[in-house]
Write a protein that holds these residues in place. Structure first.
Motif, PDB file in Angstrom:
ATOM      1  N   ARG A 177       0.513   6.963  -6.606  1.00  0.00           N
ATOM      2  CA  ARG A 177      -0.605   7.904  -6.697  1.00  0.00           C
ATOM      3  C   ARG A 177      -0.131   9.336  -6.502  1.00  0.00           C
ATOM      4  O   ARG A 177      -0.571  10.257  -7.203  1.00  0.00           O
ATOM      5  CB  ARG A 177      -1.673   7.539  -5.665  1.00  0.00           C
ATOM      6  N   GLU A 178       0.776   9.531  -5.562  1.00  0.00           N
ATOM      7  CA  GLU A 178       1.308  10.880  -5.314  1.00  0.00           C
ATOM      8  C   GLU A 178       2.081  11.402  -6.526  1.00  0.00           C
ATOM      9  O   GLU A 178       2.168  12.617  -6.739  1.00  0.00           O
ATOM     10  CB  GLU A 178       2.200  10.866  -4.076  1.00  0.00           C
ATOM     11  N   ILE A 229       0.839  -1.202   0.000  1.00  0.00           N
ATOM     12  CA  ILE A 229       0.000   0.000   0.000  1.00  0.00           C
ATOM     13  C   ILE A 229       0.873   1.251   0.000  1.00  0.00           C
ATOM     14  O   ILE A 229       0.532   2.267  -0.628  1.00  0.00           O
ATOM     15  CB  ILE A 229      -0.977  -0.019   1.189  1.00  0.00           C
ATOM     16  N   GLU A 230       2.031   1.195   0.652  1.00  0.00           N
ATOM     17  CA  GLU A 230       2.970   2.309   0.597  1.00  0.00           C
ATOM     18  C   GLU A 230       3.406   2.563  -0.841  1.00  0.00           C
ATOM     19  O   GLU A 230       3.517   3.711  -1.280  1.00  0.00           O
ATOM     20  CB  GLU A 230       4.196   2.022   1.472  1.00  0.00           C
ATOM     21  N   ARG A 288      -6.881  -3.323   5.021  1.00  0.00           N
ATOM     22  CA  ARG A 288      -6.006  -2.244   4.551  1.00  0.00           C
ATOM     23  C   ARG A 288      -6.180  -1.996   3.058  1.00  0.00           C
ATOM     24  O   ARG A 288      -6.215  -0.851   2.602  1.00  0.00           O
ATOM     25  CB  ARG A 288      -4.543  -2.591   4.850  1.00  0.00           C
ATOM     26  N   VAL A 329       1.668   1.787  -3.565  1.00  0.00           N
ATOM     27  CA  VAL A 329       0.509   2.367  -4.244  1.00  0.00           C
ATOM     28  C   VAL A 329       0.417   3.860  -3.956  1.00  0.00           C
ATOM     29  O   VAL A 329       0.184   4.670  -4.865  1.00  0.00           O
ATOM     30  CB  VAL A 329      -0.788   1.639  -3.803  1.00  0.00           C
ATOM     31  N   ASN A 330       0.626   4.254  -2.714  1.00  0.00           N
ATOM     32  CA  ASN A 330       0.522   5.660  -2.332  1.00  0.00           C
ATOM     33  C   ASN A 330       1.596   6.509  -3.011  1.00  0.00           C
ATOM     34  O   ASN A 330       1.329   7.632  -3.449  1.00  0.00           O
ATOM     35  CB  ASN A 330       0.606   5.813  -0.814  1.00  0.00           C
ATOM     36  N   VAL A 331       2.814   5.979  -3.102  1.00  0.00           N
ATOM     37  CA  VAL A 331       3.902   6.702  -3.778  1.00  0.00           C
ATOM     38  C   VAL A 331       3.542   6.931  -5.241  1.00  0.00           C
ATOM     39  O   VAL A 331       3.738   8.031  -5.787  1.00  0.00           O
ATOM     40  CB  VAL A 331       5.232   5.924  -3.657  1.00  0.00           C
ATOM     41  N   ALA A 367      -7.619   1.442   1.354  1.00  0.00           N
ATOM     42  CA  ALA A 367      -6.824   2.171   0.359  1.00  0.00           C
ATOM     43  C   ALA A 367      -7.496   2.178  -1.009  1.00  0.00           C
ATOM     44  O   ALA A 367      -6.977   2.782  -1.953  1.00  0.00           O
ATOM     45  CB  ALA A 367      -5.435   1.543   0.250  1.00  0.00           C
ATOM     46  N   ASN A 368      -8.643   1.496  -1.109  1.00  0.00           N
ATOM     47  CA  ASN A 368      -9.387   1.405  -2.367  1.00  0.00           C
ATOM     48  C   ASN A 368      -8.509   0.864  -3.492  1.00  0.00           C
ATOM     49  O   ASN A 368      -8.422   1.439  -4.582  1.00  0.00           O
ATOM     50  CB  ASN A 368      -9.968   2.772  -2.751  1.00  0.00           C
ATOM     51  N   VAL A 369      -7.833  -0.247  -3.190  1.00  0.00           N
ATOM     52  CA  VAL A 369      -6.971  -0.858  -4.192  1.00  0.00           C
ATOM     53  C   VAL A 369      -7.304  -2.341  -4.318  1.00  0.00           C
ATOM     54  O   VAL A 369      -7.484  -3.046  -3.326  1.00  0.00           O
ATOM     55  CB  VAL A 369      -5.474  -0.640  -3.859  1.00  0.00           C
TER      56      VAL A 369
END
Length: 215
Positions: A140-141, A133-134, A163, A136-138, A167-169
């Motif tokens: 997305r950012e 998820i980290e 989780r 995915v967040n990177v 995170a909608n993934v």
């Protein structure tokens, strides 16, 4: 007819990439005792299994994420799988570091990624889901549209599922804990009576009562 989940489960067990030891649990870095040890990097040194895994990953991406434009591997275990699968699909690939480099361009995302590109994350296994998820967040950012994750194996742990949902993934795994436990019993890697103990671990990893379960 054998499905992909069963095939990959048999492959992973055969090369001890997923190894069951309910009588002598492994200890994770977190201190949790586990009846399972996972090292899917071993698929890379087993050509027949590697072929099954990479083709299954490619087929999963074609089916579940037909709009994929770039594959991004997780560092480090997902990098090779993203590269091989990207080759099979004719797609560019890169990977996401666990943190930015402290030199050069200080990249965290390696490889070219344009804002708005549709990305699929390639991971080897998912337990609690935190690290992927980290990633995915990177992405997305950085402006990417993350279509979802494809992974070789998932524990299906409640924390991980929650989780991913938060995170909608979306995640699609080639095989899962329940399938591997069932195949392991059928192939005599473990006793049939061990399945309930393994599922008890999966449902609540912090509860060690399964260690003293029926044998």
């Amino acid at each position: 007819m054998e499905n992909i989940s069963q095939l990959i489960a048999k492959d992973l067990l055969k090369i001890q990439a997923v190894f069951f030891r309910p009588e002598e649990p492994f200890t994770w870095a977190s201190g949790i005792k586990s009846p399972v040890y996972c090292d899917n990097r071993l698929t890379l040194t087993a050509p027949e299994v590697r072929n099954d895994v990479e083709n299954a990953l490619a087929e999963t991406i074609r089916r579940e994420y037909p709009g994929a434009e770039v594959l991004m591997g997780t560092s480090t275990a997902g990098i090779a799988h993203a590269a091989i699968t990207g080759h099979l699909l004719g797609l560019p690939m890169g990977y996401v570091r666990s943190g930015s480099k402290d030199h050069g361009r200080q990249n965290q995302i390696e490889g070219r990624l344009e804002r708005g590109q549709k990305v699929v994350v390639v991971e080897d296994l998912i337990s609690t889901g935190g690290s992927v998820i980290e990633v995915v967040n990177v992405l997305r950012e950085a402006g990417a549209e993350v279509l979802g994750i494809v992974s070789i194996f998932t524990y299906g742990m409640k924390k991980g599922l929650e989780r991913l949902a938060a995170a909608n993934v979306k995640n699609i795994s080639l095989t899962d804990f329940d399938t591997i436990a069932q195949v392991a019993a059928e192939e005599n890697y473990i006793k049939a009576g061990d399945i309930a103990r393994l599922i008890a671990f999966r449902d609540n990893p912090s509860d060690e009562s399964w260690i003293g379960g029926s044998r």
